[in-house]
Design a protein around this motif. Structure first.
Motif, short mmCIF file in Angstrom:
data_model
loop_
_atom_site.label_atom_id
_atom_site.label_comp_id
_atom_site.label_asym_id
_atom_site.label_seq_id
_atom_site.Cartn_x
_atom_site.Cartn_y
_atom_site.Cartn_z
N MET A 28 0.80 -1.22 0.00
CA MET A 28 0.00 0.00 0.00
C MET A 28 0.84 1.27 0.00
O MET A 28 0.29 2.37 -0.03
N HIS A 29 2.17 1.13 0.05
CA HIS A 29 3.06 2.28 0.17
C HIS A 29 2.69 3.09 1.43
O HIS A 29 2.46 4.30 1.36
N ALA A 30 2.64 2.38 2.54
CA ALA A 30 2.33 2.99 3.83
C ALA A 30 3.52 2.85 4.76
O ALA A 30 4.33 1.93 4.62
N ASN A 31 3.63 3.76 5.71
CA ASN A 31 4.66 3.65 6.74
C ASN A 31 4.13 2.86 7.93
O ASN A 31 2.93 2.57 8.02
N ILE A 32 5.03 2.53 8.85
CA ILE A 32 4.70 1.66 9.97
C ILE A 32 5.11 2.31 11.28
O ILE A 32 6.20 2.87 11.38
N ILE A 33 4.23 2.21 12.27
CA ILE A 33 4.60 2.48 13.65
C ILE A 33 4.43 1.17 14.42
O ILE A 33 3.35 0.59 14.42
N LEU A 34 5.50 0.73 15.04
CA LEU A 34 5.45 -0.46 15.87
C LEU A 34 5.27 0.00 17.31
O LEU A 34 6.17 0.60 17.90
N ALA A 35 4.08 -0.25 17.87
CA ALA A 35 3.77 0.18 19.23
C ALA A 35 4.04 -0.99 20.16
O ALA A 35 3.28 -1.96 20.19
N SER A 36 5.13 -0.90 20.91
CA SER A 36 5.60 -2.02 21.73
C SER A 36 5.35 -1.75 23.21
O SER A 36 5.68 -0.67 23.71
N SER A 37 4.79 -2.74 23.87
CA SER A 37 4.65 -2.64 25.32
C SER A 37 6.01 -2.88 25.97
O SER A 37 6.95 -3.34 25.33
N GLY A 51 16.56 4.86 9.63
CA GLY A 51 17.15 5.75 8.64
C GLY A 51 16.42 7.07 8.51
O GLY A 51 16.43 7.68 7.45
N SER A 52 15.76 7.51 9.58
CA SER A 52 15.06 8.79 9.52
C SER A 52 15.26 9.53 10.82
O SER A 52 15.58 8.95 11.84
N THR A 53 15.05 10.83 10.78
CA THR A 53 15.14 11.59 12.01
C THR A 53 13.92 11.33 12.86
O THR A 53 12.85 11.03 12.35
N THR A 57 6.35 13.34 16.73
CA THR A 57 5.18 12.53 16.43
C THR A 57 5.25 11.15 17.06
O THR A 57 4.27 10.47 17.18
N ILE A 58 6.43 10.73 17.46
CA ILE A 58 6.62 9.41 18.05
C ILE A 58 7.30 9.59 19.40
O ILE A 58 8.17 10.43 19.56
N ALA A 59 6.92 8.77 20.36
CA ALA A 59 7.55 8.85 21.67
C ALA A 59 8.98 8.35 21.59
O ALA A 59 9.47 7.97 20.53
N LYS A 60 9.66 8.31 22.71
CA LYS A 60 11.05 7.87 22.75
C LYS A 60 11.20 6.48 22.13
O LYS A 60 10.49 5.56 22.51
N PRO A 61 12.10 6.31 21.16
CA PRO A 61 12.22 5.01 20.49
C PRO A 61 12.78 3.95 21.43
O PRO A 61 13.57 4.23 22.32
N ILE A 62 12.35 2.71 21.20
CA ILE A 62 12.90 1.58 21.92
C ILE A 62 13.36 0.57 20.88
O ILE A 62 13.12 0.72 19.70
N PRO A 82 9.03 0.89 3.41
CA PRO A 82 8.34 1.78 4.34
C PRO A 82 9.25 2.29 5.44
O PRO A 82 10.19 1.62 5.86
N LEU A 83 8.98 3.49 5.90
CA LEU A 83 9.62 4.01 7.09
C LEU A 83 9.03 3.26 8.29
O LEU A 83 7.81 3.19 8.43
N ILE A 84 9.89 2.71 9.13
CA ILE A 84 9.43 1.98 10.31
C ILE A 84 9.94 2.69 11.55
O ILE A 84 11.15 2.89 11.71
N GLN A 85 9.02 3.10 12.40
CA GLN A 85 9.37 3.73 13.66
C GLN A 85 8.76 2.92 14.80
O GLN A 85 7.75 2.24 14.61
N GLU A 86 9.39 3.01 15.94
CA GLU A 86 8.90 2.25 17.09
C GLU A 86 8.69 3.19 18.27
O GLU A 86 9.44 4.15 18.47
N THR A 87 7.66 2.89 19.03
CA THR A 87 7.37 3.66 20.23
C THR A 87 6.94 2.72 21.34
O THR A 87 6.36 1.67 21.09
#
Length: 276
Positions: A28-37, A51-53, A57-62, A82-87
């Motif tokens: 879908m050409h969508a980005n991802i946020i991985l919300a981890s407990s 690979g991104s600043t 918009t995202i909490a402290k990465p883990i 996709p850009l993958i960020q984790e919070t």
């Protein structure tokens, strides 16, 4: 750009669902946020960021093991990356609201153990903590589902109230795989049945014409087959994705069929649930 939120509770079911979420994001050409407990320890060795600043918009990465697996797997795909960020995310309303308000959230994906005794209760909890708070569709991926694409999406609804925006959303999703999209009509409780010709007219003039998806079809269910709805949709229509609206149009009946006694009889398929 669209964003898919993956829920990571560090279970095998979460990893299974997240891998499919990555495939969907690439399609879908969508980005991802991985919300981890929270988990007791983080493995920081050999960790590679997406690979991104990082911004507000995202909490402290883990740095979880699932994040590393997703980053490695996306390198194997020659197309869209996709850009993958984790919070780190607690099940609190403020955290969910922050993600929703600052991202173009398209869908939430969560794994489930459909064979556990608490499966139906867990789905209801997921709806309360995710679907109701975020107000975007929730995709539940069963642990036993081994496919990585959809070929036939079946949306159970009353054709008179199916919602054009939902059908457009589903057509966009189905288009990623050139899949068939079927509206399975069953009259809402307390409403009179509609004649087949009237249903066809509503479908052609009110739905299909406004959606414009060539592989959109109508299937009218017999009201007497309500107790066999799941069998008809999965076996008869060969659905590999079931779509429901929370608490609407036999939602409770079908979900009880899905979890109570049918998982052992039919191959469980993912459920896509829209907020009511």
């Amino acid at each position: 750009m669209k964003t898919i939120l993956l829920i990571n509770d560090h279970t095998p079911e979460a990893e299974h669902a997240a891998i499919f979420g990555l495939i969907l994001a690439q399609r879908m050409h969508a980005n991802i946020i991985l919300a981890s407990s929270k988990e007791p320890e983080f493995d920081l060795q050999n960790y590679e960021w997406a690979g991104s600043t990082h911004d507000e918009t995202i909490a402290k990465p883990i740095h979880t093991s699932l994040m590393k697996k997703l980053l490695c797997r996306k390198k194997l795909h020659p197309g869209f990356s996709p850009l993958i960020q984790e919070t780190e995310l607690d099940n609190d309303r403020e955290g969910f609201f922050l993600i929703t308000s600052r991202n173009d959230l398209y869908m939430v994906i969560k794994g489930m153990d459909e064979f556990s005794p608490e499966a139906l209760l867990n789905v209801n909890l997921n709806i309360n903590t995710l679907l109701d708070k975020l107000q975007v569709p929730l995709l539940l991926v069963p642990s036993s589902w081994s496919e990585n694409e959809f070929t036939r999406l079946v949306y159970l609804t009353d054709l008179r109230f199916c919602g054009i925006e939902i059908v457009k959303f589903l057509a966009n999703l189905a288009g990623c795989w050139r899949a068939n999209l079927v509206i399975a009509h069953t009259s809402a409780s307390g409403l009179p049945e509609i004649e087949s010709q009237e249903a066809e007219n509503i479908f052609n003039q009110e739905v299909s014409l406004n959606v414009g998806y060539k592989k959109l079809f109508l299937n009218i269910l017999d009201k007497n087959d309500e107790l066999n709805t799941l069998e008809i949709m999965v076996r008869g229509m060969q659905a590999d994705l079931l779509i429901l609206v929370n608490q609407h149009f036999h939602f409770n009946t079908l979900t009880k069929q899905y979890f109570k006694d049918k998982c052992a009889l039919y191959k469980p398929v993912p459920l896509l649930i829209f907020p009511s």
